[in-house]
Design a protein around this motif. Structure first.
Motif, PDB file in Angstrom:
ATOM      1  N   VAL A  26     -85.062  21.183  51.430  1.00  0.00           N
ATOM      2  CA  VAL A  26     -83.884  20.350  51.643  1.00  0.00           C
ATOM      3  C   VAL A  26     -82.830  21.178  52.370  1.00  0.00           C
ATOM      4  CG1 VAL A  26     -82.079  18.972  50.538  1.00  0.00           C
ATOM      5  CG2 VAL A  26     -84.380  19.028  49.550  1.00  0.00           C
ATOM      6  N   HIS A  27     -82.286  20.627  53.453  1.00  0.00           N
ATOM      7  CA  HIS A  27     -81.244  21.278  54.233  1.00  0.00           C
ATOM      8  C   HIS A  27     -79.991  20.410  54.201  1.00  0.00           C
ATOM      9  CE1 HIS A  27     -84.567  23.571  56.251  1.00  0.00           C
ATOM     10  NE2 HIS A  27     -85.196  22.416  56.119  1.00  0.00           N
ATOM     11  N   TRP A  28     -78.824  21.047  54.277  1.00  0.00           N
ATOM     12  CA  TRP A  28     -77.607  20.247  54.438  1.00  0.00           C
ATOM     13  C   TRP A  28     -76.602  20.998  55.296  1.00  0.00           C
ATOM     14  CZ3 TRP A  28     -79.301  22.154  49.775  1.00  0.00           C
ATOM     15  CH2 TRP A  28     -78.506  23.077  49.110  1.00  0.00           C
ATOM     16  N   THR A  29     -75.843  20.210  56.076  1.00  0.00           N
ATOM     17  CA  THR A  29     -74.851  20.744  57.000  1.00  0.00           C
ATOM     18  C   THR A  29     -73.550  19.979  56.827  1.00  0.00           C
ATOM     19  OG1 THR A  29     -76.546  21.333  58.621  1.00  0.00           O
ATOM     20  CG2 THR A  29     -74.287  21.189  59.413  1.00  0.00           C
ATOM     21  N   GLU A  37     -71.969  15.882  53.529  1.00  0.00           N
ATOM     22  CA  GLU A  37     -72.881  16.732  54.277  1.00  0.00           C
ATOM     23  C   GLU A  37     -74.074  15.896  54.751  1.00  0.00           C
ATOM     24  OE1 GLU A  37     -71.848  18.963  51.070  1.00  0.00           O
ATOM     25  OE2 GLU A  37     -70.263  18.846  52.562  1.00  0.00           O
ATOM     26  N   ILE A  38     -74.622  16.303  55.878  1.00  0.00           N
ATOM     27  CA  ILE A  38     -75.818  15.659  56.401  1.00  0.00           C
ATOM     28  C   ILE A  38     -77.021  16.353  55.777  1.00  0.00           C
ATOM     29  CG2 ILE A  38     -77.038  14.918  58.471  1.00  0.00           C
ATOM     30  CD1 ILE A  38     -74.100  14.006  58.231  1.00  0.00           C
ATOM     31  N   THR A  39     -77.873  15.587  55.118  1.00  0.00           N
ATOM     32  CA  THR A  39     -79.034  16.150  54.432  1.00  0.00           C
ATOM     33  C   THR A  39     -80.302  15.816  55.204  1.00  0.00           C
ATOM     34  OG1 THR A  39     -77.901  15.773  52.336  1.00  0.00           O
ATOM     35  CG2 THR A  39     -80.233  16.304  52.229  1.00  0.00           C
ATOM     36  N   ALA A  90     -76.821  25.108  54.510  1.00  0.00           N
ATOM     37  CA  ALA A  90     -77.603  25.787  53.485  1.00  0.00           C
ATOM     38  C   ALA A  90     -78.921  25.051  53.333  1.00  0.00           C
ATOM     39  CB  ALA A  90     -76.849  25.844  52.153  1.00  0.00           C
ATOM     40  N   SER A  91     -79.864  25.649  52.620  1.00  0.00           N
ATOM     41  CA  SER A  91     -81.152  25.002  52.389  1.00  0.00           C
ATOM     42  C   SER A  91     -81.785  25.564  51.131  1.00  0.00           C
ATOM     43  CB  SER A  91     -82.091  25.195  53.581  1.00  0.00           C
ATOM     44  OG  SER A  91     -82.379  26.564  53.784  1.00  0.00           O
TER      45      SER A  91
END
Length: 313
Positions: free
Chosen positions: A197-200, A186-188, A208-209
């Motif tokens: 903190v976000h991730w995709t 995932e890209i953080t 999500a975050s």
């Protein structure tokens, strides 16, 4: 150094018959001999060349030239044989489109793996190798953008196609990690007010975050409970404290391990399938790795000169 616990014990015994999982992407980039333990590795620039000095926990000392002194060290498992490969990323163009060439020395065959990644998203750039497609091989990756925000591009070793993931302009891309346990990175990214903190996931678009940490904290990839999912983790340089949210039970953990000025270097140093908190302290005449193994306890290892490059990302 001493340990402090918050809301949960650092060690969780899940059963005497449980087997540790295979190394995750959090711990694979430094295991050069394939014994399941991260090795101590630095690079040294000598005569315009990049010289790798590696202490392999099973195979012993290794020194090898790979790359130019201006290249970026991006070790990873590019051939999928469960051993880290020597690899460098070479910036070819600083004008849009940004272009970066990856050169990896495949540990399984000794052949050279070369891949180019390009990105049209802006003049800023960071090299970001990871396993984006879940095939067990590290993929060359490149972030480009203007200020905050931008796009991650990567060249899949399975499909050989370049794919992009957008990062909003309010977020700063920081780290990679597998937070949902599907084997893909995932890209953080982070925002600072409030610190979040976000991730995709580029493979399915899920995101999500969570609000976590302080503005000056460093997000670091880690799987402290060994469940194959990333634990949201920060290292606080000013105090040497680690804070992480354990993915297996959502409990918060705190560990004081390090001091102001230390460089976080978490990895699985004792081979139990769990990330160990670790820091590198640059001292003269040598740097020292301090790690807290979940099975071995507090350990230290002297390796490298203060001016050496570290194999961390």
């Amino acid at each position: 150094m001493r340990m402090r616990l918050f809301l949960a014990l650092l060690l969780l015994v899940s059963g005497s018959n449980a087997q540790p999982p295979s190394p995750t992407m959090f711990d694979k980039q430094n295991d050069f001999d394939g014994d399941g333990k991260s090795d101590f590795a630095v690079t040294r620039n000598e005569g315009g060349l990049k010289i790798w000095h590696i202490w392999q926990t099973t195979a012993g000392y290794r020194v090898q030239h790979w790359g130019l002194s201006s290249d970026f060290s991006v070790a990873g498992d590019y051939d999928g044989d469960a051993k880290a490969d020597l690899a460098v990323a070479r910036l070819i163009s600083t004008q849009v489109p940004i272009a970066m060439d990856y050169y990896a020395l495949a540990s399984g065959t000794g052949s050279i793996i070369q891949k180019r990644v390009t990105n049209f998203s802006g003049a800023g750039w960071i090299q970001f190798p990871a396993d984006y497609d879940g095939d067990g091989k590290t993929d060359p990756g490149l972030w480009a953008g203007e200020g905050l925000g931008g796009r991650i591009s990567y060249r899949s070793t399975r499909t050989d196609e370049i794919v992009g993931v957008n990062i909003p302009v309010t977020q700063l891309v920081t780290r990679l990690g597998d937070f949902d346990g599907d084997g893909t990175a995932e890209i953080t990214s982070t925002t600072f007010n409030p610190p979040t903190v976000h991730w995709t996931n580029p493979s399915n678009g899920n995101s999500a975050s969570i609000q976590w940490g302080l503005a000056d904290d460093r997000n670091v990839p880690a799987d402290f409970d060994g469940d194959g999912k990333g634990d949201v983790t920060i290292f606080r340089p000013s105090t040497g404290d680690w804070w992480w949210l354990r993915s297996s039970d959502n409990l918060v953990n705190v560990l004081h391990w390090g001091a102001n000025g230390d460089i976080p270097a978490p990895a699985d140093y004792d081979g139990d399938g769990k990330t160990d908190p670790a820091v590198v302290r640059r001292l003269s005449p040598n740097s020292i790795y301090y790690f807290y193994g979940t099975t071995s306890g507090p350990q230290q290892f002297i390796w490298g000169l203060p001016s050496d490059g570290l194999i961390l990302y």
